[in-house]
Scaffold this active site. Structure first.
Site, PDB file in Angstrom:
ATOM      1  N   TYR A  35      -9.804 -14.433   3.855  1.00  0.00           N
ATOM      2  CA  TYR A  35      -9.747 -15.335   5.002  1.00  0.00           C
ATOM      3  C   TYR A  35      -9.984 -16.771   4.554  1.00  0.00           C
ATOM      4  CZ  TYR A  35      -9.726 -11.248   8.034  1.00  0.00           C
ATOM      5  OH  TYR A  35      -9.373 -10.080   8.649  1.00  0.00           O
ATOM      6  N   ASN A  58      -1.955 -12.592  15.804  1.00  0.00           N
ATOM      7  CA  ASN A  58      -0.606 -12.530  15.232  1.00  0.00           C
ATOM      8  C   ASN A  58       0.299 -11.703  16.163  1.00  0.00           C
ATOM      9  OD1 ASN A  58       1.702 -12.016  13.713  1.00  0.00           O
ATOM     10  ND2 ASN A  58       0.638 -10.947  12.085  1.00  0.00           N
ATOM     11  N   CYS A  66      -0.196 -10.083   8.342  1.00  0.00           N
ATOM     12  CA  CYS A  66      -1.640 -10.265   8.446  1.00  0.00           C
ATOM     13  C   CYS A  66      -2.405  -9.134   7.762  1.00  0.00           C
ATOM     14  CB  CYS A  66      -2.054 -10.410   9.905  1.00  0.00           C
ATOM     15  SG  CYS A  66      -1.571  -9.049  10.979  1.00  0.00           S
ATOM     16  N   HIS A  67      -1.735  -8.025   7.477  1.00  0.00           N
ATOM     17  CA  HIS A  67      -2.393  -6.925   6.775  1.00  0.00           C
ATOM     18  C   HIS A  67      -2.768  -7.301   5.341  1.00  0.00           C
ATOM     19  CE1 HIS A  67       1.899  -6.463   5.862  1.00  0.00           C
ATOM     20  NE2 HIS A  67       1.523  -5.878   4.728  1.00  0.00           N
ATOM     21  N   GLU A  95       2.642  -1.249  -0.474  1.00  0.00           N
ATOM     22  CA  GLU A  95       3.001  -2.429  -1.247  1.00  0.00           C
ATOM     23  C   GLU A  95       2.375  -2.400  -2.650  1.00  0.00           C
ATOM     24  OE1 GLU A  95       2.103  -6.022   0.885  1.00  0.00           O
ATOM     25  OE2 GLU A  95       3.327  -5.458   2.590  1.00  0.00           O
TER      26      GLU A  95
END
Length: 102
Positions: A35, A58, A66-67, A95
């Site tokens: 953050y 979001n 945002c993940h 990912e």
């Protein structure tokens, strides 16, 4: 859909939120940021809590990724989209992100 192709201004929100959402689109697939790092990317380095709130607002998760935002201690943190942290964990794992502290 490529996140950088989204017209962030068309999504509503405040100008601050749109700054944060634009910064989110710049985080590459398979990478994470904290953050605090996101706050700096968005041009608001001292507004970490406000940035976290904007992440939670979001309007297009996971398209606006945002993940990819985690806590500064390396833990996964929360996720306000459907499925909560279970969904966040799955997205990050898909990912190639590995978390020793999940």
């Amino acid at each position: 859909m490529n996140p950088t192709d989204i017209d962030i201004d068309a999504l509503g929100g405040t100008s601050f939120q749109r700054d944060v959402w634009r910064a989110l689109t710049k985080i590459p697939r398979g990478e994470t940021r904290t953050y605090a790092q996101l706050a700096a990317m968005a041009g608001h380095p001292t507004a970490i809590r406000a940035v976290a709130n904007a992440v939670g607002k979001n309007p297009m998760p996971p398209i606006i990724p945002c993940h990819r935002i985690i806590r500064s201690d390396g833990k996964i943190g929360g996720y306000s989209a459907p499925g909560g942290i279970t969904t966040k964990r799955r997205l990050l794992q898909s990912e190639g992100v590995k978390f020793p502290k999940i």
